[in-house]
Scaffold this motif. Structure first.
Motif, PDB file in Angstrom:
ATOM      1  N   GLY A   1       0.809  -1.215   0.000  1.00 54.64           N
ATOM      2  CA  GLY A   1       0.000   0.000   0.000  1.00 54.64           C
ATOM      3  C   GLY A   1       0.839   1.260   0.000  1.00 54.64           C
ATOM      4  O   GLY A   1       2.053   1.228  -0.179  1.00 54.64           O
ATOM      5  N   GLU A   2       0.181   2.404   0.236  1.00 54.85           N
ATOM      6  CA  GLU A   2       0.848   3.695   0.066  1.00 54.85           C
ATOM      7  C   GLU A   2       1.676   4.125   1.275  1.00 54.85           C
ATOM      8  O   GLU A   2       2.393   5.118   1.198  1.00 54.85           O
ATOM      9  CB  GLU A   2      -0.188   4.779  -0.277  1.00 54.85           C
ATOM     10  N   LEU A   3       1.577   3.399   2.370  1.00 52.79           N
ATOM     11  CA  LEU A   3       2.310   3.762   3.586  1.00 52.79           C
ATOM     12  C   LEU A   3       3.407   2.730   3.831  1.00 52.79           C
ATOM     13  O   LEU A   3       3.132   1.534   3.924  1.00 52.79           O
ATOM     14  CB  LEU A   3       1.335   3.800   4.764  1.00 52.79           C
ATOM     15  N   ASP A   4       4.653   3.213   3.919  1.00 48.74           N
ATOM     16  CA  ASP A   4       5.812   2.319   4.078  1.00 48.74           C
ATOM     17  C   ASP A   4       6.079   2.069   5.554  1.00 48.74           C
ATOM     18  O   ASP A   4       6.720   2.864   6.225  1.00 48.74           O
ATOM     19  CB  ASP A   4       7.038   2.946   3.398  1.00 48.74           C
ATOM     20  N   TYR A   5       5.574   0.931   6.047  1.00 51.84           N
ATOM     21  CA  TYR A   5       5.722   0.639   7.473  1.00 51.84           C
ATOM     22  C   TYR A   5       7.144   0.252   7.859  1.00 51.84           C
ATOM     23  O   TYR A   5       7.519   0.391   9.018  1.00 51.84           O
ATOM     24  CB  TYR A   5       4.732  -0.444   7.905  1.00 51.84           C
ATOM     25  N   SER A   6       7.939  -0.221   6.907  1.00 53.50           N
ATOM     26  CA  SER A   6       9.327  -0.508   7.280  1.00 53.50           C
ATOM     27  C   SER A   6      10.021   0.787   7.708  1.00 53.50           C
ATOM     28  O   SER A   6      10.844   0.787   8.624  1.00 53.50           O
ATOM     29  CB  SER A   6      10.079  -1.180   6.136  1.00 53.50           C
ATOM     30  N   PHE A   7       9.644   1.900   7.098  1.00 49.92           N
ATOM     31  CA  PHE A   7      10.155   3.210   7.531  1.00 49.92           C
ATOM     32  C   PHE A   7       9.420   3.713   8.774  1.00 49.92           C
ATOM     33  O   PHE A   7      10.033   4.104   9.763  1.00 49.92           O
ATOM     34  CB  PHE A   7      10.014   4.246   6.401  1.00 49.92           C
ATOM     35  N   ALA A   8       8.087   3.698   8.720  1.00 50.47           N
ATOM     36  CA  ALA A   8       7.299   4.308   9.809  1.00 50.47           C
ATOM     37  C   ALA A   8       7.557   3.613  11.142  1.00 50.47           C
ATOM     38  O   ALA A   8       7.741   4.277  12.171  1.00 50.47           O
ATOM     39  CB  ALA A   8       5.812   4.262   9.459  1.00 50.47           C
ATOM     40  N   LEU A   9       7.592   2.282  11.137  1.00 50.81           N
ATOM     41  CA  LEU A   9       7.790   1.569  12.408  1.00 50.81           C
ATOM     42  C   LEU A   9       9.220   1.697  12.919  1.00 50.81           C
ATOM     43  O   LEU A   9       9.447   1.688  14.128  1.00 50.81           O
ATOM     44  CB  LEU A   9       7.393   0.098  12.259  1.00 50.81           C
ATOM     45  N   ARG A  10      10.174   1.813  12.001  1.00 52.32           N
ATOM     46  CA  ARG A  10      11.547   2.077  12.455  1.00 52.32           C
ATOM     47  C   ARG A  10      11.598   3.407  13.194  1.00 52.32           C
ATOM     48  O   ARG A  10      12.240   3.534  14.233  1.00 52.32           O
ATOM     49  CB  ARG A  10      12.502   2.087  11.256  1.00 52.32           C
ATOM     50  N   ARG A  11      10.897   4.405  12.667  1.00 57.09           N
ATOM     51  CA  ARG A  11      10.858   5.723  13.321  1.00 57.09           C
ATOM     52  C   ARG A  11      10.169   5.626  14.684  1.00 57.09           C
ATOM     53  O   ARG A  11      10.606   6.232  15.673  1.00 57.09           O
ATOM     54  CB  ARG A  11      10.116   6.715  12.422  1.00 57.09           C
ATOM     55  N   VAL A  12       9.079   4.875  14.762  1.00 61.97           N
ATOM     56  CA  VAL A  12       8.369   4.675  16.030  1.00 61.97           C
ATOM     57  C   VAL A  12       9.317   4.086  17.069  1.00 61.97           C
ATOM     58  O   VAL A  12       9.365   4.527  18.225  1.00 61.97           O
ATOM     59  CB  VAL A  12       7.139   3.758  15.806  1.00 61.97           C
ATOM     60  N   ARG A  13      10.107   3.100  16.644  1.00 60.07           N
ATOM     61  CA  ARG A  13      11.041   2.474  17.579  1.00 60.07           C
ATOM     62  C   ARG A  13      12.154   3.433  17.981  1.00 60.07           C
ATOM     63  O   ARG A  13      12.539   3.496  19.149  1.00 60.07           O
ATOM     64  CB  ARG A  13      11.626   1.207  16.947  1.00 60.07           C
ATOM     65  N   GLU A  14      12.674   4.197  17.020  1.00 61.72           N
ATOM     66  CA  GLU A  14      13.735   5.168  17.312  1.00 61.72           C
ATOM     67  C   GLU A  14      13.270   6.198  18.339  1.00 61.72           C
ATOM     68  O   GLU A  14      14.061   6.693  19.146  1.00 61.72           O
ATOM     69  CB  GLU A  14      14.160   5.903  16.028  1.00 61.72           C
ATOM     70  N   LEU A  15      11.967   6.503  18.325  1.00 59.32           N
ATOM     71  CA  LEU A  15      11.418   7.485  19.269  1.00 59.32           C
ATOM     72  C   LEU A  15      11.148   6.871  20.635  1.00 59.32           C
ATOM     73  O   LEU A  15      10.643   7.542  21.536  1.00 59.32           O
ATOM     74  CB  LEU A  15      10.135   8.096  18.696  1.00 59.32           C
ATOM     75  N   GLY A  16      11.467   5.586  20.815  1.00 61.66           N
ATOM     76  CA  GLY A  16      11.401   4.959  22.130  1.00 61.66           C
ATOM     77  C   GLY A  16      10.153   4.160  22.407  1.00 61.66           C
ATOM     78  O   GLY A  16       9.946   3.711  23.541  1.00 61.66           O
ATOM     79  N   TRP A  17       9.299   3.965  21.373  1.00 63.13           N
ATOM     80  CA  TRP A  17       8.076   3.198  21.602  1.00 63.13           C
ATOM     81  C   TRP A  17       8.423   1.716  21.726  1.00 63.13           C
ATOM     82  O   TRP A  17       9.012   1.142  20.836  1.00 63.13           O
ATOM     83  CB  TRP A  17       7.097   3.406  20.447  1.00 63.13           C
ATOM     84  N   SER A  18       8.026   1.092  22.846  1.00 60.37           N
ATOM     85  CA  SER A  18       8.375  -0.317  23.055  1.00 60.37           C
ATOM     86  C   SER A  18       7.168  -1.212  23.307  1.00 60.37           C
ATOM     87  O   SER A  18       7.310  -2.439  23.370  1.00 60.37           O
ATOM     88  CB  SER A  18       9.351  -0.438  24.226  1.00 60.37           C
ATOM     89  N   SER A  19       5.980  -0.626  23.460  1.00 67.51           N
ATOM     90  CA  SER A  19       4.778  -1.431  23.700  1.00 67.51           C
ATOM     91  C   SER A  19       4.353  -2.148  22.416  1.00 67.51           C
ATOM     92  O   SER A  19       4.670  -1.687  21.318  1.00 67.51           O
ATOM     93  CB  SER A  19       3.631  -0.544  24.172  1.00 67.51           C
ATOM     94  N   PRO A  20       3.614  -3.252  22.539  1.00 67.88           N
ATOM     95  CA  PRO A  20       3.158  -3.942  21.328  1.00 67.88           C
ATOM     96  C   PRO A  20       2.280  -3.046  20.455  1.00 67.88           C
ATOM     97  O   PRO A  20       1.442  -2.297  20.954  1.00 67.88           O
ATOM     98  CB  PRO A  20       2.358  -5.132  21.879  1.00 67.88           C
ATOM     99  N   ILE A  21       2.488  -3.146  19.157  1.00 66.42           N
ATOM    100  CA  ILE A  21       1.753  -2.351  18.175  1.00 66.42           C
ATOM    101  C   ILE A  21       0.579  -3.178  17.667  1.00 66.42           C
ATOM    102  O   ILE A  21       0.745  -4.344  17.294  1.00 66.42           O
ATOM    103  CB  ILE A  21       2.691  -1.921  17.036  1.00 66.42           C
ATOM    104  N   GLY A  22      -0.598  -2.595  17.681  1.00 65.08           N
ATOM    105  CA  GLY A  22      -1.809  -3.317  17.337  1.00 65.08           C
ATOM    106  C   GLY A  22      -1.952  -3.547  15.841  1.00 65.08           C
ATOM    107  O   GLY A  22      -1.981  -2.595  15.063  1.00 65.08           O
TER     108      GLY A  22
END
Length: 256
Positions: free
Chosen positions: A214-235
């Motif tokens: 699809g139009e949203l690249d989660y390999s990029f978006a989720l890497r950014r989420v992790r870099e920002l310190g998010w560690s809880s499970p993603i739904g």
């Protein structure tokens, strides 16, 4: 993308099975947690047993939508419906407490304007105070294709309401699928609102399928989420391509 954790949303995944069986299926598939929409038809005691057997935590559930046959999609931003809205909140808190769920998504409903905003704020104050410190109250902006007329549609509107209510356990459900549709710029908006975010969800855009296309690249978006310190499970709240049995190739890719 090592150390990413994922939660199976059982409102969409394995939703052809009884909830206790869906919990076991999520465990077998390698998910780290589960979440659901409306579990109320299943006794909480049965869900509790299934969670214990699977060794999984139920991250969250939703308040009742109200009368679905007439298109209701939540009650808490409907002026004059406060008794029903609070009964739905009470029901959710009781169920969440019994199964040790971490969060409750309080559904706003289809409305607009200042009176709706006031009703929503008052009901969220009630929910936050009644839930206590162990349960997070979540509000979620929904896009206007899937939820036409829904009171809450943007991250910025949700942030404004959270700041107005000013309760430490009121947070935002940040679903990248909805946020992408309602304006995009998802990683910047995630970062800008990070202190207010209590749960993250994903699905592909525009088809709401598994998050590997699809139009949203989660390999990029989720890497950014992790870099920002998010560690809880993603739904993982997506519609499986083959009915209720989810396509899970993405899970191994994103977890590694």
């Amino acid at each position: 993308m090592g150390s990413m954790k994922f939660s199976a949303n059982l409102g969409f995944l394995w939703n052809d099975r009884p909830l206790p069986e869906a919990i076991r299926a999520a465990k077998d598939a390698g998910f780290d947690a589960v979440e659901c929409h409306w579990p109320y038809a299943v006794p909480a005691s049965e869900v509790k047993v299934a969670l214990k057997e699977a060794g999984l935590r139920m991250l969250g559930l939703n308040t009742s939508r109200g009368n679905v046959s007439v298109g209701e999609n939540g009650l808490s931003a409907l002026p004059g419906r406060e008794p029903e809205a609070r009964a739905a909140i009470d029901q959710a808190i009781e169920y969440a407490t019994e199964i040790s769920a971490k969060a409750i998504h309080v559904m706003a409903g289809n409305s607009s304007g200042p009176r709706a905003r006031s009703a929503f704020i008052e009901n969220l104050i009630y929910a936050s105070e009644k839930a206590g410190p162990d349960i997070t109250i979540l509000i979620e902006p929904l896009n206007h294709y899937n939820a036409p007329g829904y009171f809450l549609s943007t991250v910025e509107q949700a942030a404004d309401i959270i700041r107005t209510v000013a309760k430490p356990n009121l947070k935002m459900m940040f679903d990248f699928y909805h946020v992408q549709i309602m304006g995009g710029d998802v990683t910047r908006r995630f970062e800008a609102n990070l202190p207010l975010i209590g749960h993250v969800q994903i699905a592909s855009v525009p088809d709401r399928g598994s998050p590997d296309h699809g139009e949203l690249d989660y390999s990029f978006a989720l890497r950014r989420v992790r870099e920002l310190g998010w560690s809880s499970p993603i739904g993982a709240e997506y519609l499986p391509a083959n009915g209720a049995v989810p396509d899970l190739a993405w899970l191994a890719t994103f977890k590694n």
